[in-house]
Design a protein around this motif. Structure first.
Motif, PDB file in Angstrom:
ATOM      1  N   GLY A  39     -25.718  35.617 -44.938  1.00  0.00           N
ATOM      2  CA  GLY A  39     -26.412  35.229 -43.716  1.00  0.00           C
ATOM      3  C   GLY A  39     -27.315  36.334 -43.211  1.00  0.00           C
ATOM      4  N   GLY A  40     -28.173  35.999 -42.277  1.00  0.00           N
ATOM      5  CA  GLY A  40     -29.024  37.006 -41.657  1.00  0.00           C
ATOM      6  C   GLY A  40     -30.393  37.154 -42.260  1.00  0.00           C
ATOM      7  N   GLY A  41     -30.700  36.386 -43.327  1.00  0.00           N
ATOM      8  CA  GLY A  41     -32.064  36.301 -43.823  1.00  0.00           C
ATOM      9  C   GLY A  41     -32.583  37.477 -44.613  1.00  0.00           C
ATOM     10  N   GLY A  42     -31.732  38.412 -45.032  1.00  0.00           N
ATOM     11  CA  GLY A  42     -32.195  39.562 -45.809  1.00  0.00           C
ATOM     12  C   GLY A  42     -31.978  39.362 -47.295  1.00  0.00           C
ATOM     13  N   SER A  43     -33.028  39.544 -48.081  1.00  0.00           N
ATOM     14  CA  SER A  43     -32.923  39.378 -49.536  1.00  0.00           C
ATOM     15  C   SER A  43     -34.012  40.181 -50.221  1.00  0.00           C
ATOM     16  CB  SER A  43     -33.061  37.897 -49.918  1.00  0.00           C
ATOM     17  OG  SER A  43     -33.212  37.737 -51.319  1.00  0.00           O
ATOM     18  N   PHE A  70     -28.408  40.933 -47.357  1.00  0.00           N
ATOM     19  CA  PHE A  70     -27.994  41.698 -46.183  1.00  0.00           C
ATOM     20  C   PHE A  70     -28.433  40.943 -44.930  1.00  0.00           C
ATOM     21  CE2 PHE A  70     -32.220  42.857 -47.368  1.00  0.00           C
ATOM     22  CZ  PHE A  70     -32.910  43.068 -46.196  1.00  0.00           C
ATOM     23  N   ASP A  71     -27.913  41.379 -43.803  1.00  0.00           N
ATOM     24  CA  ASP A  71     -28.245  40.768 -42.519  1.00  0.00           C
ATOM     25  C   ASP A  71     -29.451  41.492 -41.928  1.00  0.00           C
ATOM     26  OD1 ASP A  71     -28.422  39.703 -40.005  1.00  0.00           O
ATOM     27  OD2 ASP A  71     -26.334  40.078 -39.445  1.00  0.00           O
ATOM     28  N   ARG A  72     -30.611  40.848 -41.965  1.00  0.00           N
ATOM     29  CA  ARG A  72     -31.826  41.473 -41.446  1.00  0.00           C
ATOM     30  C   ARG A  72     -31.788  41.653 -39.940  1.00  0.00           C
ATOM     31  NH1 ARG A  72     -36.966  40.540 -40.678  1.00  0.00           N
ATOM     32  NH2 ARG A  72     -38.044  42.408 -41.350  1.00  0.00           N
ATOM     33  N   ASN A  73     -30.914  40.894 -39.269  1.00  0.00           N
ATOM     34  CA  ASN A  73     -30.815  40.998 -37.812  1.00  0.00           C
ATOM     35  C   ASN A  73     -29.992  42.206 -37.367  1.00  0.00           C
ATOM     36  OD1 ASN A  73     -32.249  38.532 -37.439  1.00  0.00           O
ATOM     37  ND2 ASN A  73     -30.383  37.413 -37.985  1.00  0.00           N
ATOM     38  N   ILE A 114     -40.686  37.829 -43.469  1.00  0.00           N
ATOM     39  CA  ILE A 114     -40.317  38.632 -44.627  1.00  0.00           C
ATOM     40  C   ILE A 114     -38.802  38.694 -44.717  1.00  0.00           C
ATOM     41  CG2 ILE A 114     -42.429  40.018 -44.606  1.00  0.00           C
ATOM     42  CD1 ILE A 114     -40.814  42.262 -43.304  1.00  0.00           C
ATOM     43  N   MET A 115     -38.304  39.018 -45.894  1.00  0.00           N
ATOM     44  CA  MET A 115     -36.865  39.120 -46.121  1.00  0.00           C
ATOM     45  C   MET A 115     -36.480  40.535 -46.548  1.00  0.00           C
ATOM     46  SD  MET A 115     -36.403  35.462 -48.088  1.00  0.00           S
ATOM     47  CE  MET A 115     -34.651  35.249 -47.754  1.00  0.00           C
TER      48      MET A 115
END
Length: 516
Positions: free
Chosen positions: A387-391, A442-445, A46-47
């Motif tokens: 970066g970081g896979g958040g959308s 955003f950076d999901r990490n 998921i993002m």
């Protein structure tokens, strides 16, 4: 005791699920029923700014026929197992392929991927859920059919059935995809197969050319809903025009947005510009051209204005970048081009650019491909911006008025910046409406950034509602919240339909906030 499954459906114990899995395997084949962490991991991606475990499926079912879909709903009714249906299974920005709730079984239809019919004379197509735009484009190109596709971006791995069922939009004159849909085949929760429009008439040949049939038109109730599982869809294709003329108009100032919309609206309504016009902000275009924030700035929080100005200079971008095209005969295009250029010249703002000026450069090349029906994956570059896979895509709709768009940009920018995030957005100009698509990146990490992004998205919904705006699509984590914006009467009607068509509530419970 720890379960052998990653998750279990709500209200179903392990023994019951074991029995259901055995029946799924008998109906579909053992290799078509996935329960291992290795096989389920792609469906947990998921993002959104929420915990992955909240959207973990219990199993994945790979159906290859309508009969298998019917078998799945029969078993799900028997064991009261909720089933979340996907087609080509991406849906980036709106929740990805993961189910809305932990423990739901994912019914993946990507192996139902037959192009059933394309009529080059009537310009129609009939496809299964797993057909991608790339697959259909290749089919048309290999047969040299004079037809053109319309699709969302990024397009190559998306599919016409899934995109239309979620009421997605594209960038050609046929960009209002649900408007171009004609005829659905739907498996209902009781296993019955409904064909909408003319499809219920035995031997009828008008299924893909006449939408309405007889009596109530039902197609719309199956979009953005959980009242049935669409297994076939017909839609109209655009004849490939003799001339295609893409162009861009570059504007230098953020405040130009109001003037841009006022100039373009009359041209869109009059169909001088026949396609869905895009007005893209600097960072949207920079991300789409694979610019990384870290290339220019490594600090935290909001990207400074000075950095954004540097990107504009380096990449030849405006504060707003308009993309549109003309289609038709040489005579039609020549007349309409003069109208467009005269309007822009009279306004005293904006620099017009054509293929002769910037045709081989990005992002113009990518935009021209979208408007001419050539699929690509260019827009995934947006995810490299931060970066970081958040959308999470925030997509409010407004009237096509300059003042409305200016207000939305100011409101969204203030909320995003408050939470340390950038405004990354574009407008898609319909005939009279504006789809305002904002990618909350955003950076999901980073747990703190994930928390801020969730707060930001919630505040965007709250504040836009307070100003009379609502979104037309949303990721799965916020579907219940958005459903409430549309009021109790609409919700009660949807519940009534759900109870009538799906009394056990097995089909994608929670989709668009709809439950029994």
């Amino acid at each position: 005791m720890k379960s052998k499954y990653l998750a279990l459906p709500k209200g179903v114990d392990e023994a019951q699920f074991d029995a259901a899995i055995a029946e799924f395997a008998a109906a579909l084949g053992a290799g078509q029923v996935l329960t291992s962490i290795e096989h389920l991991t792609p469906y947990t991606k998921i993002m959104m700014a929420v915990e992955t475990t909240d959207h973990t499926p219990s199993a994945v079912l790979l159906a290859t026929s309508v009969e298998q879909v019917q078998a799945v709903v029969r078993i799900c009714n028997q064991y009261r197992i909720p089933v979340w249906t996907i087609s080509t299974g991406r849906n980036f920005g709106y929740g990805s392929a993961a189910p809305v709730e932990r423990g739901q079984v994912v019914l993946d239809l990507h192996r139902m991927n037959k192009i059933l019919h394309v009529d080059p004379d009537l310009c129609t197509a009939l496809v299964e859920p797993g057909v991608t735009y790339q697959q259909l484009y290749d089919y048309i190109e290999e047969r040299q059919l004079p037809l053109m596709l319309s699709f969302s971006a990024p397009s190559a791995i998306a599919g016409p059935l899934g995109n239309t069922m979620d009421r997605g939009v594209g960038y050609t004159p046929y960009g209002e995809h649900f408007l171009m849909q004609c005829g659905m085949e739907v498996v209902l929760a009781n296993g019955d197969v409904l064909r909408t429009g003319m499809g219920s008439v035995k031997g009828d040949k008008a299924w893909q050319v006449f939408k309405w049939g007889y009596g109530p038109t039902l197609d719309g109730m199956f979009t953005q809903s959980n009242f049935g599982i669409c297994t076939k869809m017909g839609f109209w294709l655009m004849p490939k025009p003799p001339v295609f003329k893409p162009f861009s108009i570059r504007y230098d100032h953020d405040a130009d947005i109001a003037n841009i919309v006022e100039l373009l609206r009359p041209l869109r309504i009059a169909q001088i510009i026949p396609n869905a016009v895009v007005i893209a902000g600097t960072l949207w275009e920079a991300g789409g051209a694979n610019v990384r924030r870290s290339d220019y700035y490594n600090g935290g929080g909001v990207t400074p204005d000075s950095v954004i100005e540097a990107i504009r200079r380096d990449k030849g971008l405006g504060a707003w970048n308009v993309y549109a095209a003309l289609y038709g005969t040489p005579e039609q295009v020549e007349v309409n081009w003069k109208i467009v250029t005269d309007v822009i010249a009279k306004s005293g703002k904006g620099t017009i650019l054509t293929e002769e000026d910037v045709g081989g450069t990005q992002p113009f090349k990518y935009r021209a491909e979208l408007m001419s029906g050539v699929p690509n994956l260019q827009e995934f570059g947006l995810y490299n911006w931060r970066g970081g896979g958040g959308s999470m895509w925030f997509a409010p709709v407004s009237q096509a008025r300059g003042s409305e768009c200016e207000h939305q940009v100011e409101l969204a920018t203030a909320i995003l910046n408050k939470h340390g995030l950038d405004y990354v957005g574009e407008f898609i100009v319909g005939w009279r409406d504006m789809h305002h698509v904002i990618d909350v990146l955003f950076d999901r990490n980073n747990p703190e950034e994930r928390r801020l992004a969730h707060q930001c998205f919630s505040e965007l919904l709250d504040e836009f509602e307070r100003h009379g705006y609502a979104v037309y699509r949303v990721n799965t984590a916020f579907q219940e919240r958005v459903a409430n914006i549309y009021g109790p009467v609409k919700r009660n009607v949807e519940r009534t339909l759900k109870r009538a068509l799906d009394p056990n509530g097995i089909l994608s419970p929670g989709k668009s906030g709809i439950r029994i």
